[in-house]
Design an enzyme around this catalytic site. Structure first.
Site, PDB file in Angstrom:
ATOM      1  N   CYS A  85      11.366  16.765  21.972  1.00 22.11           N
ATOM      2  CA  CYS A  85      11.360  15.578  21.105  1.00 22.11           C
ATOM      3  C   CYS A  85      11.846  15.881  19.696  1.00 22.11           C
ATOM      4  O   CYS A  85      12.028  14.949  18.891  1.00 22.11           O
ATOM      5  CB  CYS A  85       9.958  14.996  21.045  1.00 22.11           C
ATOM      6  SG  CYS A  85       9.174  14.855  22.659  1.00 22.11           S
ATOM      7  N   HIS A 143       6.585  11.158  13.210  1.00 16.78           N
ATOM      8  CA  HIS A 143       6.852  11.366  14.636  1.00 16.78           C
ATOM      9  C   HIS A 143       6.091  10.298  15.413  1.00 16.78           C
ATOM     10  O   HIS A 143       6.639   9.674  16.318  1.00 16.78           O
ATOM     11  CB  HIS A 143       6.449  12.782  15.054  1.00 16.78           C
ATOM     12  CG  HIS A 143       6.880  13.136  16.433  1.00 16.78           C
ATOM     13  ND1 HIS A 143       8.186  13.047  16.850  1.00 16.78           N
ATOM     14  CD2 HIS A 143       6.173  13.562  17.522  1.00 16.78           C
ATOM     15  CE1 HIS A 143       8.284  13.414  18.120  1.00 16.78           C
ATOM     16  NE2 HIS A 143       7.070  13.712  18.551  1.00 16.78           N
ATOM     17  N   GLU A 173      -0.684  14.963  13.216  1.00 16.10           N
ATOM     18  CA  GLU A 173       0.353  14.704  12.219  1.00 16.10           C
ATOM     19  C   GLU A 173      -0.281  14.242  10.910  1.00 16.10           C
ATOM     20  O   GLU A 173       0.149  14.643   9.823  1.00 16.10           O
ATOM     21  CB  GLU A 173       1.351  13.655  12.722  1.00 16.10           C
ATOM     22  CG  GLU A 173       2.503  13.440  11.749  1.00 16.10           C
ATOM     23  CD  GLU A 173       3.636  12.602  12.297  1.00 16.10           C
ATOM     24  OE1 GLU A 173       4.707  12.561  11.649  1.00 16.10           O
ATOM     25  OE2 GLU A 173       3.479  11.988  13.379  1.00 16.10           O
ATOM     26  N   LYS A 221       8.603   4.148  16.764  1.00 18.72           N
ATOM     27  CA  LYS A 221       8.363   4.257  18.203  1.00 18.72           C
ATOM     28  C   LYS A 221       7.482   3.110  18.691  1.00 18.72           C
ATOM     29  O   LYS A 221       7.474   2.801  19.885  1.00 18.72           O
ATOM     30  CB  LYS A 221       7.720   5.603  18.538  1.00 18.72           C
ATOM     31  CG  LYS A 221       8.640   6.803  18.376  1.00 18.72           C
ATOM     32  CD  LYS A 221       7.948   8.092  18.808  1.00 18.72           C
ATOM     33  CE  LYS A 221       8.864   9.307  18.701  1.00 18.72           C
ATOM     34  NZ  LYS A 221       9.095   9.731  17.312  1.00 18.72           N
ATOM     35  N   HIS A 280       9.884   5.923  22.645  1.00 18.29           N
ATOM     36  CA  HIS A 280      10.185   7.315  22.307  1.00 18.29           C
ATOM     37  C   HIS A 280      11.485   7.710  22.979  1.00 18.29           C
ATOM     38  O   HIS A 280      11.558   7.816  24.201  1.00 18.29           O
ATOM     39  CB  HIS A 280       9.035   8.201  22.797  1.00 18.29           C
ATOM     40  CG  HIS A 280       9.082   9.601  22.288  1.00 18.29           C
ATOM     41  ND1 HIS A 280      10.220  10.184  21.746  1.00 18.29           N
ATOM     42  CD2 HIS A 280       8.123  10.566  22.245  1.00 18.29           C
ATOM     43  CE1 HIS A 280       9.949  11.433  21.397  1.00 18.29           C
ATOM     44  NE2 HIS A 280       8.688  11.678  21.683  1.00 18.29           N
ATOM     45  N   PHE A 337       7.450  19.124  22.435  1.00 18.47           N
ATOM     46  CA  PHE A 337       6.715  19.967  23.376  1.00 18.47           C
ATOM     47  C   PHE A 337       7.204  21.408  23.258  1.00 18.47           C
ATOM     48  O   PHE A 337       8.378  21.670  23.068  1.00 18.47           O
ATOM     49  CB  PHE A 337       6.938  19.476  24.810  1.00 18.47           C
ATOM     50  CG  PHE A 337       5.997  18.375  25.223  1.00 18.47           C
ATOM     51  CD1 PHE A 337       5.002  17.918  24.384  1.00 18.47           C
ATOM     52  CD2 PHE A 337       6.116  17.800  26.479  1.00 18.47           C
ATOM     53  CE1 PHE A 337       4.140  16.913  24.768  1.00 18.47           C
ATOM     54  CE2 PHE A 337       5.266  16.787  26.882  1.00 18.47           C
ATOM     55  CZ  PHE A 337       4.273  16.349  26.024  1.00 18.47           C
TER      56      PHE A 337
END
Length: 446
Positions: free
Chosen positions: A189, A337, A348, A369, A374, A433
């Site tokens: 991502c 994010h 975050e 998002k 996403h 990830f």
């Protein structure tokens, strides 16, 4: 020509001169931006395949899209997979806005590509047919002979080639005839934020004059959705899909899969001004770090994200713990994010507090998002573009579906409605990830 200097490290200044995207909210900059500011959602039932038996049967698909109106000759890209098709549309928009279409003075050996492009779409039905044909139930193993016979008969060679994540790069190089540095990364991502950061670095040190950068991806297919469902990362909300993505909300239960592409043209300030281009914004700094923790879990204290933010701010010459002369915090906006998973949003938030201390509560941050899903490898690029637009228009896109505040998440998430603001400096975060963290500083050009 006199060139403004604002770089104590002596490296070249890098500006954005073109942007384009193909998203679940539309296929051009102004329409998508308008829909984001109107708090509109691109989510709906999955139509790309029959997802009725899946725990998550909704997503954010790119609809009514064709490359024909973007490329010079669609026949050249007849074999292009969806990720390459999205990339072509977004990059052609950026190339045109940058004023490079038909520009005769371009040294194409000094024009490069750095993408964060995901893999292409698996030919799932035929792949499954080959696996079933090769399965020996008595021996409980795959027999390679009937597998290969079926695969040879049903699989299309170009479809298999287009699954390689370097293929969008190849299509863009051919479309624009550029022959400079050509690179692709797939750091989950965070990929397109990393790609933009690395493209920025290439120009800074003089290895290219112009870089096309960004990302493209689709994982709206049976294997992609199955994988994220098994990771329990996707929302399984019932009811209206447009309400499923709820970043920073106490009821958040996962992200909604999106797809698409975001592309920008970066160039050295010297090169842009010499050809009469108009800089849209400046890239001020780039940071990249690893969590060194677990593959699918973020470090609980947000140390990796904090490290990438610190690095980007330091390169931009920004002290996150100070205020500017007019009393504003060190930056004006954070493009979060903000996936909508329990872990990401809380960690975050911790990372932002770790970097900005007491000033964190004064910095608005939001997640688009919540509206377009996403976009995985392409997510960072479209979020970078929203930072440029926020600077241009003095508007912050909202985090929609924010209805139940989480007591542990106490920052300003720009809930539900867009907001006007003075925006000169933005931070764009992407965390992937594997523990990959990337951050970009985007500044008003001056």
């Amino acid at each position: 020509m006199s060139i403004p200097t604002n770089n104590p490290q002596g490296r070249k200044r890098v500006v954005v001169t073109g942007m384009g995207w193909v998203t679940p909210l539309g296929h051009d900059i102004d329409r998508v931006w308008r829909r984001l500011l109107n708090s509109e959602s691109g989510m709906g039932p999955t139509t790309r395949f029959d997802a009725r038996t899946f725990p998550t049967n909704f997503c954010a698909e790119v609809r009514e899209y064709t490359i024909d109106r973007f490329v010079k000759d669609a026949r050249v890209h007849a074999s292009a997979g969806l990720n390459s098709q999205f990339a072509l549309g977004a990059a052609c928009q950026a190339w045109k806005q940058a004023g490079l279409e038909g520009f005769a003075g371009l040294n194409k050996k000094r024009v490069g590509l750095y993408l964060g492009a995901g893999e292409g779409v698996l030919d799932f039905d035929n792949y499954a047919s080959a696996n079933l044909a090769g399965w020996n139930a008595e021996q409980r193993k795959v027999d390679g002979v009937p597998w290969a016979d079926t695969a040879h008969r049903v699989l299309e060679k170009m479809c298999e080639v287009e699954q390689e994540p370097n293929m969008p790069l190849a299509h863009l190089a051919r479309e624009f005839g550029v022959r400079g540095p050509a690179l692709n990364c797939l750091t989950a991502c965070a990929a397109s934020t990393q790609a933009i950061g690395e493209a920025f670095s290439l120009i800074q040190r003089g290895d290219a004059d112009v870089m096309i950068s960004g990302g493209t991806h689709t994982m709206i297919h049976p294997l992609g959705i199955t994988g994220f469902n098994r990771l329990t990362a996707l929302s399984t909300s019932k009811g209206d899909p447009s309400k499923a993505s709820r970043p920073f909300d106490a009821t958040r239960d996962g992200f909604v899969m999106g797809e698409g592409s975001g592309m920008i043209v970066l160039e050295s300030l010297e090169h842009a001004l010499a050809r009469g281009a108009t800089p849209l914004a400046e890239v001020g700094g780039y940071g990249s770090s690893a969590d060194a923790f677990r593959i699918t879990d973020i470090h609980p204290e947000g140390r990796g994200g904090a490290a990438s933010m610190h690095m980007a701010l330091a390169q931009a010459g920004i002290d996150p713990l100070t205020r500017r002369g007019d009393g504003r915090a060190a930056i004006d906006y954070i493009s979060a994010h903000g996936t909508g998973t329990k872990e990401n949003d809380s960690i975050e938030t911790k990372g932002v507090k770790r970097v900005f201390g007491d000033h964190a509560k004064d910095i608005p941050m939001s997640s688009i998002k919540s509206m377009m899903g996403h976009l995985i490898a392409a997510a960072g690029a479209v979020e970078f573009i929203t930072c440029v637009l926020a600077i241009r228009d003095g508007m912050l896109p909202p985090t929609i579906n924010y209805g139940t505040p989480d007591p542990a998440l106490d920052l300003d998430y720009v809930p539900n409605k867009a907001r006007s603001a003075k925006v000169d400096i933005c931070l764009s975060n992407s965390f992937g990830f594997g523990g990959q963290n990337d951050t970009l500083v985007v500044k008003r050009f001056a």
